[in-house]
Scaffold this active site. Structure first.
Site, PDB file in Angstrom:
ATOM      1  N   CYS A 129      15.541  83.253 -30.322  1.00  0.00           N
ATOM      2  CA  CYS A 129      14.587  82.890 -29.271  1.00  0.00           C
ATOM      3  C   CYS A 129      13.999  81.533 -29.641  1.00  0.00           C
ATOM      4  O   CYS A 129      13.539  81.340 -30.773  1.00  0.00           O
ATOM      5  CB  CYS A 129      13.487  83.940 -29.184  1.00  0.00           C
ATOM      6  SG  CYS A 129      12.152  83.463 -28.061  1.00  0.00           S
ATOM      7  N   ASP A 149      18.109  87.328 -30.977  1.00  0.00           N
ATOM      8  CA  ASP A 149      18.502  87.921 -29.701  1.00  0.00           C
ATOM      9  C   ASP A 149      19.960  88.323 -29.820  1.00  0.00           C
ATOM     10  O   ASP A 149      20.753  87.654 -30.494  1.00  0.00           O
ATOM     11  CB  ASP A 149      18.350  86.914 -28.556  1.00  0.00           C
ATOM     12  CG  ASP A 149      16.898  86.658 -28.199  1.00  0.00           C
ATOM     13  OD1 ASP A 149      16.109  87.625 -28.183  1.00  0.00           O
ATOM     14  OD2 ASP A 149      16.549  85.502 -27.924  1.00  0.00           O
TER      15      ASP A 149
END
Length: 151
Positions: free
Chosen positions: A49, A56
């Site tokens: 992120c 992620d």
């Protein structure tokens, strides 16, 4: 093996970023008839992120109809792995993967589905393609169920 390939069959370091990663290609002799669809699946794609730095995770499905060049799979793995320490939003990562393959191979057609696992309870799915699929090709569903644990 082509002499032009610098990664296949050799020990290479992981690229530090997607921009430094090299997508290698090999010649493709297209058969007569409708275009062939080639599928790559990366169920463990990771990036960061850009705001929090938290990891992620996504399940990528890449379908493309090659024209004159194929993506060499080891270079694709190294390219995808280069996102591990790269901060971008889901949408940017997904589209960047698709665009880099298009730049490298100039395919007849390409689509990518980025099925991102939830953070904060919301999964994000990102889809990008270069246009309508070629007529007469067999194009299976991407096979990723709507979120319910995705697996």
């Amino acid at each position: 093996m082509s002499d032009a390939l610098q990664q296949l069959g050799r020990e290479v370091s992981l690229p530090r970023s997607p921009d430094e990663a090299v997508l290698e290609t090999v010649p493709y002799e297209r058969p007569n008839g409708p275009p062939v669809i080639v599928r790559f699946v990366a169920p463990e794609f990771t990036s960061l992120c850009p705001v929090t730095g938290q990891p992620d995770f996504a399940h990528l499905v890449i379908d493309y109809a090659p024209s004159e060049r194929l993506v060499e799979s080891k270079s694709l793995k190294l390219f995808l792995t280069s996102f591990r320490n790269h901060g971008s939003f889901h949408e940017t990562c997904t589209v960047k993967v698709g665009q880099r393959i298009v730049e490298a191979t100039n395919p007849i057609w390409l689509r990518i589905g980025g099925y991102w696992y939830p953070r904060g309870g919301i999964p994000i799915d990102v889809f990008w393609q270069t246009g309508a699929p070629p007529e007469g090709t067999f194009l299976p569903d991407q096979g990723v169920p709507p979120y319910r644990g995705r697996g």
